[in-house]
Design a protein around this motif. Structure first.
Motif, mmCIF file in Angstrom:
data_model
loop_
_atom_site.group_PDB
_atom_site.id
_atom_site.type_symbol
_atom_site.label_atom_id
_atom_site.label_comp_id
_atom_site.label_asym_id
_atom_site.label_seq_id
_atom_site.Cartn_x
_atom_site.Cartn_y
_atom_site.Cartn_z
ATOM 1 N N LEU A 176 -6.158 -0.150 -19.417
ATOM 2 C CA LEU A 176 -7.461 0.137 -20.013
ATOM 3 C C LEU A 176 -8.509 -0.812 -19.434
ATOM 4 C CD1 LEU A 176 -9.316 1.421 -22.236
ATOM 5 C CD2 LEU A 176 -8.533 -0.436 -23.741
ATOM 6 N N LEU A 177 -9.600 -0.247 -18.967
ATOM 7 C CA LEU A 177 -10.763 -1.030 -18.536
ATOM 8 C C LEU A 177 -11.919 -0.712 -19.465
ATOM 9 C CD1 LEU A 177 -12.481 -2.771 -16.562
ATOM 10 C CD2 LEU A 177 -12.867 -0.665 -15.243
ATOM 11 N N VAL A 178 -12.515 -1.752 -20.042
ATOM 12 C CA VAL A 178 -13.721 -1.587 -20.859
ATOM 13 C C VAL A 178 -14.871 -2.251 -20.107
ATOM 14 C CG1 VAL A 178 -14.852 -2.037 -23.069
ATOM 15 C CG2 VAL A 178 -12.379 -1.616 -22.987
ATOM 16 N N ASN A 179 -15.754 -1.428 -19.563
ATOM 17 C CA ASN A 179 -16.923 -1.929 -18.837
ATOM 18 C C ASN A 179 -18.044 -2.205 -19.835
ATOM 19 O OD1 ASN A 179 -16.331 -2.022 -15.962
ATOM 20 N ND2 ASN A 179 -16.111 0.211 -16.060
ATOM 21 N N ASN A 180 -18.093 -3.450 -20.301
ATOM 22 C CA ASN A 180 -19.065 -3.826 -21.321
ATOM 23 C C ASN A 180 -20.188 -4.708 -20.779
ATOM 24 O OD1 ASN A 180 -19.998 -4.664 -24.182
ATOM 25 N ND2 ASN A 180 -19.371 -6.606 -23.241
ATOM 26 N N ALA A 181 -19.938 -5.467 -19.728
ATOM 27 C CA ALA A 181 -20.936 -6.414 -19.224
ATOM 28 C C ALA A 181 -22.240 -5.696 -18.881
ATOM 29 C CB ALA A 181 -20.394 -7.138 -17.994
ATOM 30 N N GLY A 182 -23.345 -6.257 -19.327
ATOM 31 C CA GLY A 182 -24.637 -5.638 -19.032
ATOM 32 C C GLY A 182 -25.778 -6.543 -19.453
ATOM 33 N N ILE A 183 -26.973 -6.213 -18.975
ATOM 34 C CA ILE A 183 -28.176 -6.949 -19.338
ATOM 35 C C ILE A 183 -29.259 -5.953 -19.746
ATOM 36 C CG2 ILE A 183 -27.707 -8.954 -17.882
ATOM 37 C CD1 ILE A 183 -29.595 -7.783 -15.796
ATOM 38 N N ASN B 107 -25.738 -3.242 -14.472
ATOM 39 C CA ASN B 107 -25.422 -2.196 -15.449
ATOM 40 C C ASN B 107 -24.791 -0.943 -14.854
ATOM 41 O OD1 ASN B 107 -26.668 -3.980 -17.154
ATOM 42 N ND2 ASN B 107 -28.264 -2.590 -17.852
ATOM 43 N N VAL B 108 -25.073 -0.661 -13.597
ATOM 44 C CA VAL B 108 -24.532 0.544 -12.965
ATOM 45 C C VAL B 108 -23.533 0.194 -11.871
ATOM 46 C CG1 VAL B 108 -25.063 2.687 -11.737
ATOM 47 C CG2 VAL B 108 -26.640 1.829 -13.476
ATOM 48 N N SER C 225 -22.213 2.698 -22.936
ATOM 49 C CA SER C 225 -23.511 3.308 -22.717
ATOM 50 C C SER C 225 -24.422 2.863 -23.856
ATOM 51 C CB SER C 225 -23.376 4.827 -22.643
ATOM 52 O OG SER C 225 -24.627 5.444 -22.451
ATOM 53 N N SER C 226 -25.212 3.766 -24.380
ATOM 54 C CA SER C 226 -26.170 3.450 -25.436
ATOM 55 C C SER C 226 -26.755 4.769 -25.911
ATOM 56 C CB SER C 226 -27.278 2.549 -24.885
ATOM 57 O OG SER C 226 -28.370 2.471 -25.785
ATOM 58 N N ALA C 227 -27.310 4.749 -27.121
ATOM 59 C CA ALA C 227 -28.103 5.910 -27.535
ATOM 60 C C ALA C 227 -29.250 6.128 -26.562
ATOM 61 C CB ALA C 227 -28.642 5.705 -28.951
ATOM 62 N N TYR C 228 -29.683 5.046 -25.903
ATOM 63 C CA TYR C 228 -30.730 5.174 -24.891
ATOM 64 C C TYR C 228 -30.220 5.862 -23.635
ATOM 65 C CZ TYR C 228 -33.695 2.022 -27.625
ATOM 66 O OH TYR C 228 -34.462 1.457 -28.607
ATOM 67 N N GLY C 229 -28.950 6.203 -23.598
ATOM 68 C CA GLY C 229 -28.416 6.996 -22.502
ATOM 69 C C GLY C 229 -28.623 8.484 -22.701
ATOM 70 N N ALA D 220 -32.654 4.052 -18.016
ATOM 71 C CA ALA D 220 -32.293 4.695 -16.754
ATOM 72 C C ALA D 220 -30.894 4.273 -16.305
ATOM 73 C CB ALA D 220 -33.317 4.347 -15.680
ATOM 74 N N THR D 221 -30.549 3.000 -16.526
ATOM 75 C CA THR D 221 -29.201 2.560 -16.148
ATOM 76 C C THR D 221 -28.154 3.239 -17.021
ATOM 77 O OG1 THR D 221 -29.117 0.598 -17.623
ATOM 78 C CG2 THR D 221 -30.093 0.305 -15.430
ATOM 79 N N LYS D 222 -28.465 3.427 -18.297
ATOM 80 C CA LYS D 222 -27.494 4.052 -19.197
ATOM 81 C C LYS D 222 -27.380 5.555 -18.939
ATOM 82 C CE LYS D 222 -26.223 0.269 -21.036
ATOM 83 N NZ LYS D 222 -24.888 -0.277 -20.685
ATOM 84 N N HIS D 223 -28.495 6.209 -18.589
ATOM 85 C CA HIS D 223 -28.405 7.606 -18.171
ATOM 86 C C HIS D 223 -27.533 7.721 -16.923
ATOM 87 C CE1 HIS D 223 -31.655 8.538 -20.998
ATOM 88 N NE2 HIS D 223 -31.492 9.811 -20.698
ATOM 89 N N ALA D 224 -27.659 6.765 -16.017
ATOM 90 C CA ALA D 224 -26.832 6.772 -14.807
ATOM 91 C C ALA D 224 -25.355 6.611 -15.149
ATOM 92 C CB ALA D 224 -27.284 5.667 -13.848
ATOM 93 N N VAL D 225 -25.054 5.700 -16.065
ATOM 94 C CA VAL D 225 -23.670 5.496 -16.491
ATOM 95 C C VAL D 225 -23.113 6.769 -17.134
ATOM 96 C CG1 VAL D 225 -22.205 4.256 -18.151
ATOM 97 C CG2 VAL D 225 -23.814 3.000 -16.707
#
Length: 272
Positions: free
Chosen positions: A78-85, A106-107, A133-137, A149-154
């Protein structure tokens, strides 16, 4: 929710605080052997979690991290990609180099980590990758346009990647929090060329965000959603985290765009 054998190996980026810390703790409690990362060497994580230094913007650092986890754990389940700014301000207020730095974490950080673990997962015919991601995704985010925009990309990357990898027994999913009570918002990056034209909307949005954070979800709520995604027998692509995220997700899917737009602007105290 099924209990996971202790031999399953999880790797969580950004595990020294906030959602990453809570996720690493939840996975460890559920029986995973957990490796967590932080950009700072020597950072402390939850009890029982092996903390390692990694800069997700550096190819060599990512490769060395994955090699070490494979040496010590034998595999990565399992990989959890959580790191972000985060970045808060009018989109016009950030230079292209600043935006590139944001996307690099973030991407491209998500892509680097994913590419590093995929060969092993494909070889075994099993694995899960959870991208924060985020609700902002999936909704507009004034003064968070570049972060959104980074979260939409993710979101787009994750959705397409999941279809590519199912034949190999690997699943990809996104967890979508809303406002979460962490230090994330205290550490938001400031635009590198502030413009007076955006002072009013920036100030209004800052107040709205501060008030929403007071009622926001705890990191443990998001961590519980990550654990559900990790162990779900019938995995889905998207996992909204918390009541507000689930409500907004439903509204975004079923309310006509014009109505959703008016409701969002009213909630954010913007002229309708």
């Amino acid at each position: 929710m099924m209990n996971t054998p202790r031999s399953d190996i999880a790797l969580v980026t950004g595990a020294s605080s906030g959602i990453g810390y809570a996720a690493a703790h939840a996975l460890r409690t559920a029986g995973y052997r957990v490796f967590g990362t932080s950009r700072r060497p020597g950072a402390k994580g939850p009890d029982g979690v092996t903390m390692l230094a990694c800069d997700v913007t550096d190819d060599v650092s990512v490769a060395q991290l994955v090699e070490q986890v494979l040496r010590e754990g034998g595999r990565i389940d399992l990989l959890v990609n959580n790191a972000g700014i985060g970045l808060f301000g009018g989109a016009e207020e950030s230079s292209v180099p600043q935006v590139q730095s944001l996307f690099d974490v973030n991407v491209f950080g998500v892509i680097r980590m994913t590419n590093a673990v995929l060969p092993g997962m494909r070889h075994r015919g099993a694995g899960r990758i959870i991208n924060l991601s985020s609700a902002y995704g999936f909704i507009p985010a004034p003064c968070f346009a570049l972060y959104a925009a980074t979260k939409h990309a993710v979101e787009g990357y994750s959705q397409s990647l999941d279809h590519e990898l199912r034949a190999f027994g690997v699943r990809v999913m996104v967890v979508q929090p809303t406002y979460t009570r962490t230090a994330f918002d205290d550490n938001l990056v400031t635009p590198d060329r502030l413009l007076g034209a955006y002072d009013a909307v920036r100030g209004s949005m800052k107040q709205v965000a501060a008030e929403a954070l007071q009622q926001g979800d705890t990191p443990e709520i998001v961590a519980a959603t990550i654990l559900k995604a990790a162990t779900d027998k019938a995995p889905k692509l998207r996992y909204p985290a918390g009541k507000l995220a689930r409500r907004v997700s439903l509204l975004r899917r079923f309310v006509p765009e014009a109505g959703f737009d008016r409701s969002l602007r009213k909630m954010l105290r913007l002229p309708v």
